[in-house]
Design a protein around this motif. Structure first.
Motif, mmCIF file in Angstrom:
data_model
loop_
_atom_site.group_PDB
_atom_site.id
_atom_site.type_symbol
_atom_site.label_atom_id
_atom_site.label_comp_id
_atom_site.label_asym_id
_atom_site.label_seq_id
_atom_site.Cartn_x
_atom_site.Cartn_y
_atom_site.Cartn_z
ATOM 1 N N GLY A 135 3.205 -2.015 4.521
ATOM 2 C CA GLY A 135 3.587 -2.712 5.754
ATOM 3 C C GLY A 135 5.046 -3.105 5.780
ATOM 4 N N LEU A 136 5.582 -3.505 4.613
ATOM 5 C CA LEU A 136 6.988 -3.881 4.560
ATOM 6 C C LEU A 136 7.882 -2.686 4.867
ATOM 7 N N VAL A 137 7.583 -1.531 4.266
ATOM 8 C CA VAL A 137 8.372 -0.329 4.547
ATOM 9 C C VAL A 137 8.246 0.048 6.020
ATOM 10 N N ARG A 138 7.017 0.009 6.524
ATOM 11 C CA ARG A 138 6.801 0.380 7.920
ATOM 12 C C ARG A 138 7.526 -0.562 8.877
ATOM 13 N N GLY A 139 7.495 -1.861 8.568
ATOM 14 C CA GLY A 139 8.160 -2.830 9.431
ATOM 15 C C GLY A 139 9.669 -2.665 9.430
ATOM 16 N N LEU A 140 10.247 -2.481 8.230
ATOM 17 C CA LEU A 140 11.699 -2.298 8.152
ATOM 18 C C LEU A 140 12.130 -1.017 8.852
ATOM 19 N N ARG A 141 11.353 0.058 8.647
ATOM 20 C CA ARG A 141 11.701 1.319 9.280
ATOM 21 C C ARG A 141 11.590 1.216 10.806
ATOM 22 N N SER A 142 10.539 0.566 11.280
ATOM 23 C CA SER A 142 10.354 0.414 12.727
ATOM 24 C C SER A 142 11.456 -0.434 13.343
ATOM 25 N N ALA A 143 11.827 -1.518 12.655
ATOM 26 C CA ALA A 143 12.894 -2.381 13.178
ATOM 27 C C ALA A 143 14.213 -1.616 13.247
ATOM 28 N N ALA A 188 9.530 -0.712 -4.113
ATOM 29 C CA ALA A 188 8.365 -1.559 -4.334
ATOM 30 C C ALA A 188 7.082 -0.831 -3.961
ATOM 31 N N LEU A 189 7.137 -0.013 -2.920
ATOM 32 C CA LEU A 189 5.969 0.780 -2.527
ATOM 33 C C LEU A 189 5.620 1.798 -3.610
ATOM 34 N N GLU A 190 6.638 2.422 -4.181
ATOM 35 C CA GLU A 190 6.372 3.373 -5.260
ATOM 36 C C GLU A 190 5.737 2.661 -6.454
ATOM 37 N N ASP A 191 6.199 1.428 -6.725
ATOM 38 C CA ASP A 191 5.586 0.649 -7.811
ATOM 39 C C ASP A 191 4.128 0.353 -7.497
ATOM 40 N N ALA A 192 3.860 0.005 -6.229
ATOM 41 C CA ALA A 192 2.485 -0.290 -5.834
ATOM 42 C C ALA A 192 1.614 0.954 -5.947
ATOM 43 N N LYS A 193 2.170 2.114 -5.600
ATOM 44 C CA LYS A 193 1.422 3.364 -5.736
ATOM 45 C C LYS A 193 1.162 3.683 -7.214
ATOM 46 N N ASP A 194 2.183 3.406 -8.048
ATOM 47 C CA ASP A 194 2.000 3.619 -9.485
ATOM 48 C C ASP A 194 0.868 2.741 -10.013
ATOM 49 N N ALA A 195 0.852 1.480 -9.564
ATOM 50 C CA ALA A 195 -0.181 0.553 -10.011
ATOM 51 C C ALA A 195 -1.558 1.025 -9.563
ATOM 52 N N TRP A 196 -1.647 1.490 -8.351
ATOM 53 C CA TRP A 196 -2.935 1.990 -7.850
ATOM 54 C C TRP A 196 -3.365 3.235 -8.625
ATOM 55 N N GLN A 197 -2.425 4.106 -8.889
ATOM 56 C CA GLN A 197 -2.751 5.301 -9.656
ATOM 57 C C GLN A 197 -3.211 4.955 -11.061
ATOM 58 N N GLU A 252 17.676 -3.377 1.947
ATOM 59 C CA GLU A 252 16.288 -3.815 2.096
ATOM 60 C C GLU A 252 15.290 -2.661 2.088
ATOM 61 N N LEU A 253 15.599 -1.603 2.855
ATOM 62 C CA LEU A 253 14.644 -0.506 2.944
ATOM 63 C C LEU A 253 14.511 0.250 1.622
ATOM 64 N N PRO A 254 15.621 0.594 0.932
ATOM 65 C CA PRO A 254 15.445 1.229 -0.393
ATOM 66 C C PRO A 254 14.654 0.363 -1.372
ATOM 67 N N LYS A 255 14.900 -0.966 -1.328
ATOM 68 C CA LYS A 255 14.141 -1.863 -2.205
ATOM 69 C C LYS A 255 12.656 -1.856 -1.842
ATOM 70 N N ALA A 256 12.377 -1.865 -0.541
ATOM 71 C CA ALA A 256 10.979 -1.852 -0.107
ATOM 72 C C ALA A 256 10.304 -0.537 -0.489
ATOM 73 N N ARG A 257 11.034 0.557 -0.373
ATOM 74 C CA ARG A 257 10.465 1.851 -0.780
ATOM 75 C C ARG A 257 10.207 1.886 -2.286
ATOM 76 N N LEU A 275 -1.053 -3.010 -2.182
ATOM 77 C CA LEU A 275 -0.617 -1.712 -1.667
ATOM 78 C C LEU A 275 -0.371 -1.771 -0.162
ATOM 79 N N ALA A 276 -1.255 -2.452 0.553
ATOM 80 C CA ALA A 276 -1.087 -2.564 2.006
ATOM 81 C C ALA A 276 0.171 -3.344 2.355
ATOM 82 N N GLY A 277 0.454 -4.421 1.576
ATOM 83 C CA GLY A 277 1.649 -5.200 1.849
ATOM 84 C C GLY A 277 2.914 -4.395 1.626
ATOM 85 N N ALA A 278 2.945 -3.597 0.569
ATOM 86 C CA ALA A 278 4.120 -2.758 0.307
ATOM 87 C C ALA A 278 4.298 -1.726 1.400
#
Length: 248
Positions: A49-57, A231-240, A224-229, A44-47
């Motif tokens: 971080g990837l969104v945050r990094g792409l958005r910040s860049a 992936a983040l939603e998938d990670a949130k689904d997995a956590w849920q 890249e950013l839509p894909k990362a988002r 979850l943290a990696g997903a």
């Protein structure tokens, strides 16, 4: 007491971090802190971080492009404004310092004040006449457009030499102002040419604006950013699915 304060500060920081960590990984405390679920938290943290990094860049690159365009636009406007200000100063110079006064007539460096009226020096023709009684002198100020003003000086208030000297000084100042006007004409023409160059020098502005727009479109359309988002939603689904609680 200092040791106690430090201990309290450390405990407060630790408690704050624990609350923050638990909020990032909602559910039972075990999911947020136990080693068993470290891999789930890492995913979850990696997903995130990837969104945050792409958005910040993207934000940094777009900010740089915006700043370059803003600087180019500001430099363009400032160059025009400086040239226009210099032209205004040459075309309509201020009256300058006060040189001499006789009665209502005040001679300045670049103008003559007659009462409350300001008369340009350049092109002014000065004529002195004496009344038949020789007790009054008249100073005529003729402007280039033909408008004429008359000032009266009586012998009881002014000496003849004073009036004559003042009239001569006015005439000499008018001649000097005419010469300065001729010189200003050349400077004005140069500034007019510089103003034309400044107004047509839109290349740097157009390039910076185009680069800004290209940067905006590139980041809006890059996958890249839509894909990362996603992936983040998938990670949130997995956590849920693991904890029953969906992270933000």
């Amino acid at each position: 007491m200092t040791v106690i304060r430090w201990a309290v500060a450390v405990l407060a920081f630790g408690a704050g971090w624990a609350v923050w960590h638990a909020l990032r990984y909602p559910g039972a405390p075990a999911y947020a802190f136990r080693r068993k679920y470290r891999g789930d938290r890492k995913s979850l943290a990696g997903a995130r971080g990837l969104v945050r990094g792409l958005r910040s860049a993207a934000l940094r690159e777009r900010a740089r492009a915006w700043l370059k365009a803003e600087r180019a636009e500001r430099a363009y406007r400032q160059r025009i404004a400086r040239t226009e200000a210099a032209l205004r100063q040459l075309r309509t110079p201020k009256r300058g310092r006060r040189v001499e006064q006789l009665g209502r007539v005040v001679l300045h460096e670049h103008a003559v004040l007659v009462g409350h009226a300001e008369v340009p020096l350049a092109g002014l023709r000065v004529r002195l006449e004496t009344a038949r009684s020789a007790k009054t002198w008249y100073v005529y100020l003729a402007e280039p457009d033909g408008h004429e003003r008359m000032e009266r000086y009586s012998a009881g208030e002014y000496a003849e030499d004073t009036v004559r000297r003042f009239a001569t000084r006015l005439q000499n100042a008018s001649v000097a102002a005419g010469r300065r006007l001729d010189k200003r004409g050349g400077a004005i023409r140069k500034l007019e040419a510089e103003l034309l160059r400044a107004r047509t020098a839109t290349g740097p502005v157009a390039a910076a604006q185009a680069a800004r727009e290209e940067t905006r479109l590139r980041h809006e359309n890059r996958p890249e950013l839509p894909k990362a988002r996603a992936a983040l939603e998938d990670a949130k689904d997995a956590w849920q699915g693991l904890t029953g609680h969906r992270p933000r």
